[in-house]
Design a protein around this motif. Structure first.
Motif, PDB file in Angstrom:
ATOM      1  N   GLU A   3      26.724  74.341   4.299  1.00 28.23           N
ATOM      2  CA  GLU A   3      25.572  75.239   4.390  1.00 28.23           C
ATOM      3  C   GLU A   3      24.625  75.052   3.216  1.00 28.23           C
ATOM      4  O   GLU A   3      23.403  75.194   3.367  1.00 28.23           O
ATOM      5  CB  GLU A   3      26.065  76.685   4.462  1.00 28.23           C
ATOM      6  CG  GLU A   3      26.807  76.999   5.752  1.00 28.23           C
ATOM      7  CD  GLU A   3      27.475  78.353   5.759  1.00 28.23           C
ATOM      8  OE1 GLU A   3      27.886  78.807   6.841  1.00 28.23           O
ATOM      9  OE2 GLU A   3      27.596  78.966   4.668  1.00 28.23           O
ATOM     10  N   ARG A  10      30.595  83.464   1.479  1.00 30.48           N
ATOM     11  CA  ARG A  10      30.921  82.490   2.516  1.00 30.48           C
ATOM     12  C   ARG A  10      32.290  81.880   2.233  1.00 30.48           C
ATOM     13  O   ARG A  10      32.711  81.768   1.073  1.00 30.48           O
ATOM     14  CB  ARG A  10      29.863  81.377   2.576  1.00 30.48           C
ATOM     15  CG  ARG A  10      28.450  81.872   2.771  1.00 30.48           C
ATOM     16  CD  ARG A  10      28.288  82.599   4.094  1.00 30.48           C
ATOM     17  NE  ARG A  10      28.452  81.697   5.233  1.00 30.48           N
ATOM     18  CZ  ARG A  10      28.997  82.061   6.384  1.00 30.48           C
ATOM     19  NH1 ARG A  10      29.506  83.272   6.549  1.00 30.48           N
ATOM     20  NH2 ARG A  10      29.085  81.187   7.380  1.00 30.48           N
ATOM     21  N   THR A  22      25.398  73.504  11.027  1.00 28.49           N
ATOM     22  CA  THR A  22      25.874  73.036   9.725  1.00 28.49           C
ATOM     23  C   THR A  22      26.854  71.872   9.837  1.00 28.49           C
ATOM     24  O   THR A  22      27.083  71.172   8.862  1.00 28.49           O
ATOM     25  CB  THR A  22      26.578  74.165   8.954  1.00 28.49           C
ATOM     26  OG1 THR A  22      27.763  74.549   9.671  1.00 28.49           O
ATOM     27  CG2 THR A  22      25.663  75.377   8.815  1.00 28.49           C
ATOM     28  N   ARG A  34      36.348  83.468  -0.660  1.00 27.18           N
ATOM     29  CA  ARG A  34      34.907  83.623  -0.526  1.00 27.18           C
ATOM     30  C   ARG A  34      34.162  83.246  -1.807  1.00 27.18           C
ATOM     31  O   ARG A  34      34.456  83.737  -2.900  1.00 27.18           O
ATOM     32  CB  ARG A  34      34.567  85.057  -0.139  1.00 27.18           C
ATOM     33  CG  ARG A  34      35.086  85.465   1.239  1.00 27.18           C
ATOM     34  CD  ARG A  34      34.430  84.657   2.339  1.00 27.18           C
ATOM     35  NE  ARG A  34      34.654  85.247   3.650  1.00 27.18           N
ATOM     36  CZ  ARG A  34      34.154  84.767   4.778  1.00 27.18           C
ATOM     37  NH1 ARG A  34      33.388  83.704   4.758  1.00 27.18           N
ATOM     38  NH2 ARG A  34      34.413  85.337   5.926  1.00 27.18           N
ATOM     39  N   ARG A  91      22.473  84.250  10.777  1.00 26.89           N
ATOM     40  CA  ARG A  91      21.897  83.195   9.923  1.00 26.89           C
ATOM     41  C   ARG A  91      20.597  83.626   9.251  1.00 26.89           C
ATOM     42  O   ARG A  91      20.139  82.974   8.309  1.00 26.89           O
ATOM     43  CB  ARG A  91      21.683  81.926  10.748  1.00 26.89           C
ATOM     44  CG  ARG A  91      22.982  81.271  11.211  1.00 26.89           C
ATOM     45  CD  ARG A  91      22.726  80.057  12.087  1.00 26.89           C
ATOM     46  NE  ARG A  91      23.966  79.478  12.574  1.00 26.89           N
ATOM     47  CZ  ARG A  91      24.609  79.865  13.677  1.00 26.89           C
ATOM     48  NH1 ARG A  91      24.107  80.856  14.415  1.00 26.89           N
ATOM     49  NH2 ARG A  91      25.735  79.284  14.056  1.00 26.89           N
ATOM     50  N   GLU A 143      33.177  76.638   4.321  1.00 26.42           N
ATOM     51  CA  GLU A 143      31.869  76.689   4.984  1.00 26.42           C
ATOM     52  C   GLU A 143      30.712  76.357   4.055  1.00 26.42           C
ATOM     53  O   GLU A 143      29.733  75.721   4.456  1.00 26.42           O
ATOM     54  CB  GLU A 143      31.611  78.107   5.536  1.00 26.42           C
ATOM     55  CG  GLU A 143      32.610  78.611   6.532  1.00 26.42           C
ATOM     56  CD  GLU A 143      32.400  80.077   6.858  1.00 26.42           C
ATOM     57  OE1 GLU A 143      32.440  80.425   8.050  1.00 26.42           O
ATOM     58  OE2 GLU A 143      32.201  80.878   5.920  1.00 26.42           O
ATOM     59  N   ILE A 144      30.803  76.821   2.816  1.00 29.82           N
ATOM     60  CA  ILE A 144      29.621  76.905   1.969  1.00 29.82           C
ATOM     61  C   ILE A 144      29.056  75.548   1.568  1.00 29.82           C
ATOM     62  O   ILE A 144      27.846  75.405   1.376  1.00 29.82           O
ATOM     63  CB  ILE A 144      29.908  77.770   0.719  1.00 29.82           C
ATOM     64  CG1 ILE A 144      28.611  78.241   0.071  1.00 29.82           C
ATOM     65  CG2 ILE A 144      30.819  77.038  -0.269  1.00 29.82           C
ATOM     66  CD1 ILE A 144      28.797  79.339  -0.967  1.00 29.82           C
TER      67      ILE A 144
END
Length: 265
Positions: free
Chosen positions: A188, A180, A34, A107, A162, A184-185
């Protein structure tokens, strides 16, 4: 007696100056698909260089989580960034510095496209729980203890975590959402256009990523801690977070989301 005292003073002097002494450091680090790893690589290498160290980086590409842990166990990796847990504290040497300033504990949910409306009217944790939706989590993740403590349904994916992306997209594998970290998201989502970022909720718990050192590299703990603290003080960490996460964070509108505070065991 004087000779012993002199020797002791030399040892104590070396111990107190070691963290600040410039040295050549070779870092063996993992990289993912990613691109999220780039922040952690940059923060560590630039912080060490700013502290006067000469840094060489060797990168292992596309390692699954199980391989990362195995490589840490045999000192093939120098360090890796993970959520701090008591179990990991016993297995590896923790570098005491919060790497995302709490972002990883905020999150955001990946959901199948077209299901975002399910969560639109949720105003508190009780209403979220009443939906009866099931999270997909990696086997042994710290999130598992969080979801258990908050009486939220989940399934654990053993092996390659994953696979949860495809399990979620299939909508027939018992996974309704994949939480996530806010840091991070964004990256991704570019790799998984079949999924949607749920726009209303932010599930929050008190944990952050830290670097864990393999046992053979435990001596780097004071060096890294000193360099990272200086990176925070100088503004280097803030600049790198903005560079790597700023654009994606703006699109997430974290301040406008309903914050569901999760109990952290």
């Amino acid at each position: 007696m004087l000779r012993k005292l002199f020797a002791l003073l030399l040892v104590m002097s070396g111990l107190t100056t070691l963290p600040c002494t410039a040295a050549d450091i070779t870092l063996r680090l993992a990289a993912g698909t990613t691109g999220n790893h780039r922040y952690y690589h940059a923060l560590l290498t630039e912080a060490l260089k700013a502290a006067g160290h000469k840094v060489t980086v060797e990168v292992y590409e596309n390692l699954p989580q199980t391989r990362i842990l195995a490589y840490l166990d045999i000192d093939r990796l120098t360090a890796h960034w993970m959520l701090q847990t008591p179990e990991r504290d016993t297995l590896y040497t923790r570098v005491d510095f919060p790497l995302t300033q709490g972002l990883i504990g905020q999150r955001v949910l990946f959901v199948p496209k077209g299901t975002e409306g399910i969560y639109a009217n949720v105003k508190d944790l009780a209403q979220f729980r009443e939906l009866g939706k099931t999270a997909g989590l990696g086997k042994g993740w710290f999130d598992v203890s969080i979801w258990e403590a908050n009486k939220l349904s989940y399934v654990e994916q053993a092996g390659e975590w994953r696979q949860l992306f495809s399990m979620l997209a299939a909508q027939n594998r018992g996974v309704d959402y994949f939480p996530r970290g806010a840091s991070e998201i964004g990256a991704e989502a570019l790799l998984h256009p079949e999924l949607a970022i749920e726009p209303n909720l932010l599930l929050v718990y008190q944990r952050d990523f830290v670097f864990y050192l393999s046992r053979g590299n435990a001596h780097l703990k004071p060096v890294m801690e000193a360099a990272l603290r200086q990176a925070e003080k100088s503004g280097l960490q803030k600049r790198l977070m903005e560079e790597h996460f700023g654009s994606a964070l703006q699109q997430l509108n974290l301040d406008k989301r309903v914050r569901l505070k999760l109990l952290t065991p």
